[in-house]
Design a protein around this motif. Structure first.
Motif, PDB file in Angstrom:
ATOM      1  N   MET A 195     -65.487  54.322  46.704  1.00  0.00           N
ATOM      2  CA  MET A 195     -64.292  53.627  47.182  1.00  0.00           C
ATOM      3  C   MET A 195     -64.709  52.461  48.064  1.00  0.00           C
ATOM      4  SD  MET A 195     -61.730  56.763  48.155  1.00  0.00           S
ATOM      5  CE  MET A 195     -60.949  57.766  46.893  1.00  0.00           C
ATOM      6  N   VAL A 196     -63.826  51.476  48.164  1.00  0.00           N
ATOM      7  CA  VAL A 196     -64.061  50.327  49.030  1.00  0.00           C
ATOM      8  C   VAL A 196     -62.815  50.100  49.869  1.00  0.00           C
ATOM      9  CG1 VAL A 196     -64.493  47.845  49.129  1.00  0.00           C
ATOM     10  CG2 VAL A 196     -65.647  49.235  47.406  1.00  0.00           C
ATOM     11  N   VAL A 197     -62.995  49.961  51.157  1.00  0.00           N
ATOM     12  CA  VAL A 197     -61.873  49.642  52.032  1.00  0.00           C
ATOM     13  C   VAL A 197     -61.548  48.160  51.889  1.00  0.00           C
ATOM     14  CG1 VAL A 197     -61.115  49.478  54.442  1.00  0.00           C
ATOM     15  CG2 VAL A 197     -62.366  51.497  53.658  1.00  0.00           C
ATOM     16  N   ASN A 198     -60.289  47.868  51.706  1.00  0.00           N
ATOM     17  CA  ASN A 198     -59.825  46.489  51.617  1.00  0.00           C
ATOM     18  C   ASN A 198     -60.363  45.683  52.812  1.00  0.00           C
ATOM     19  OD1 ASN A 198     -58.093  44.174  51.996  1.00  0.00           O
ATOM     20  ND2 ASN A 198     -56.622  45.128  50.626  1.00  0.00           N
ATOM     21  N   PRO A 199     -61.066  44.573  52.584  1.00  0.00           N
ATOM     22  CA  PRO A 199     -61.605  43.802  53.717  1.00  0.00           C
ATOM     23  C   PRO A 199     -60.545  43.378  54.724  1.00  0.00           C
ATOM     24  CG  PRO A 199     -62.530  43.019  51.649  1.00  0.00           C
ATOM     25  CD  PRO A 199     -61.429  43.983  51.285  1.00  0.00           C
ATOM     26  N   GLY A 200     -59.329  43.134  54.242  1.00  0.00           N
ATOM     27  CA  GLY A 200     -58.260  42.757  55.160  1.00  0.00           C
ATOM     28  C   GLY A 200     -57.899  43.854  56.129  1.00  0.00           C
ATOM     29  N   PHE A 201     -58.194  45.107  55.767  1.00  0.00           N
ATOM     30  CA  PHE A 201     -57.894  46.225  56.653  1.00  0.00           C
ATOM     31  C   PHE A 201     -58.698  46.139  57.943  1.00  0.00           C
ATOM     32  CE2 PHE A 201     -58.899  50.592  58.059  1.00  0.00           C
ATOM     33  CZ  PHE A 201     -57.619  51.064  58.301  1.00  0.00           C
ATOM     34  N   ILE A 202     -59.942  45.690  57.826  1.00  0.00           N
ATOM     35  CA  ILE A 202     -60.797  45.584  59.003  1.00  0.00           C
ATOM     36  C   ILE A 202     -60.227  44.559  59.983  1.00  0.00           C
ATOM     37  CG2 ILE A 202     -63.136  45.055  59.815  1.00  0.00           C
ATOM     38  CD1 ILE A 202     -64.139  45.951  57.038  1.00  0.00           C
ATOM     39  N   ALA A 203     -59.806  43.417  59.431  1.00  0.00           N
ATOM     40  CA  ALA A 203     -59.199  42.388  60.277  1.00  0.00           C
ATOM     41  C   ALA A 203     -57.875  42.872  60.857  1.00  0.00           C
ATOM     42  CB  ALA A 203     -58.997  41.112  59.462  1.00  0.00           C
ATOM     43  N   TYR A 204     -57.098  43.593  60.041  1.00  0.00           N
ATOM     44  CA  TYR A 204     -55.808  44.127  60.497  1.00  0.00           C
ATOM     45  C   TYR A 204     -55.987  45.088  61.668  1.00  0.00           C
ATOM     46  CZ  TYR A 204     -52.462  48.053  60.261  1.00  0.00           C
ATOM     47  OH  TYR A 204     -51.621  49.093  60.560  1.00  0.00           O
ATOM     48  N   VAL A 205     -56.961  45.997  61.575  1.00  0.00           N
ATOM     49  CA  VAL A 205     -57.199  46.953  62.657  1.00  0.00           C
ATOM     50  C   VAL A 205     -57.638  46.217  63.917  1.00  0.00           C
ATOM     51  CG1 VAL A 205     -58.673  48.851  63.419  1.00  0.00           C
ATOM     52  CG2 VAL A 205     -57.703  48.879  61.114  1.00  0.00           C
ATOM     53  N   ASN A 206     -58.511  45.236  63.759  1.00  0.00           N
ATOM     54  CA  ASN A 206     -59.014  44.505  64.917  1.00  0.00           C
ATOM     55  C   ASN A 206     -57.888  43.770  65.643  1.00  0.00           C
ATOM     56  OD1 ASN A 206     -61.504  44.038  66.307  1.00  0.00           O
ATOM     57  ND2 ASN A 206     -61.427  41.897  65.671  1.00  0.00           N
TER      58      ASN A 206
END
Length: 293
Positions: A195-206
């Motif tokens: 699986m791969v976490v959507n890269p936008g999720f990392i920015a969203y959490v930050n």
């Protein structure tokens, strides 16, 4: 412009401090599904911005090429990983790496959960009484990768384009690139469970959860927020410094490296956010043992 998940509504941007429960509709956990419907929002909001997660300066064409390589290598997983909204009454244990797990005897409790998320190369062998043995999902990036058994999901956190390239090459030709520290050329894992976490999720959490514009969240904090999107009940184990402020791992000696910090992560702020979410009953927080040096 906020990055969108591949399918579903825009991600919720609530304020955890007021106790709002996280929405679960956004399928952030992608089963290697970084296709064109997501491409342009990443381009404008993340990859080509001045605040990239690990400051990688590469063209968007490189990103597209990396995505194409993933989809060719993993053709059977080009759909969003289904986080069933019908059968979501399940429990998640998110197991951190903190020294506070030492002596906790949480092992059996952790293993009783439906889903157990662990991070990076944190071991279980030799620490079963405190951390358990079960692992359903292992979150990692190339610099922290390790081989997995056939029943564990490899969950990649792509902080940079190189991470996407590594995943594809590690399962095929072998990776021969370089990073800020040595990277494994190959990895053993169940290809159908990648699986791969959507890269936008990392920015969203930050941005939405930590209120940060620079740096990036720790793997541990990302795992907790991801778990809130996956399960009805989230129980968090093994986070935070010891009572003397030392940030140590449970497999090391307490306070053996007093200079060990949380790097580019906002460790104290993340810990505060976890405790705040516990107060508002968004998750249950197990403190463990605050070791003395």
């Amino acid at each position: 412009m906020n990055p969108r998940p591949l399918l579903g509504p825009d991600p919720p941007v609530e304020n955890p401090d007021v106790g709002e429960h996280v929405a679960v509709a956004a399928p952030w956990l992608l089963q290697v599904a970084l296709t064109q419907s997501f491409v342009h929002s990443v381009q404008t909001d993340l990859l080509l911005s001045d605040q990239q997660l690990q400051f990688e300066r590469r063209s968007f064409t490189s990103y597209q090429r990396a995505v194409d390589g993933l989809l060719k290598t993993f053709p059977s997983i080009s759909k969003v990983a289904e986080v069933s909204l019908v059968d979501r009454r399940r429990t998640c244990a998110v197991v951190g790496n903190s020294v506070n797990l030492k002596g906790s005897r949480y092992g059996h409790l952790i293993d009783a959960h439906d889903v157990v998320l662990r991070m990076n190369y944190a071991p279980t062998k030799g620490y079963e009484e405190d951390v358990g043995t079960k692992t359903s999902h292992r979150l990692m990036y190339p610099e922290s990768a390790l081989d997995l058994n056939d029943s564990t999901h490899l969950v990649l956190l792509p902080f940079k384009i190189l991470d996407l390239e590594w995943l594809q090459q590690a399962f095929t030709t072998g990776f021969n690139g370089t990073s800020y520290k040595p990277v494994r050329a190959t990895i053993r894992a169940n290809k159908s469970l990648v699986m791969v976490v959507n890269p936008g999720f990392i920015a969203y959490v930050n941005r939405a959860w930590l209120g940060m514009r620079r740096g990036y969240p720790s793997t541990g904090f990302l795992a907790v927020i991801l778990a809130l999107h996956m399960c009805d009940e989230v129980h968090v184990f093994g986070y935070g410094a010891d009572r003397n402020g030392n940030w140590s791992h449970y497999w090391g000696k307490v306070g053996e490296n007093p200079n060990f910090k949380t790097g580019l992560h906002h460790g104290k702020h993340e810990y505060h956010m976890l405790r705040t979410m516990a107060v508002h009953q968004q998750l249950k927080f197990f403190r463990g043992c605050f070791q003395k040096a």
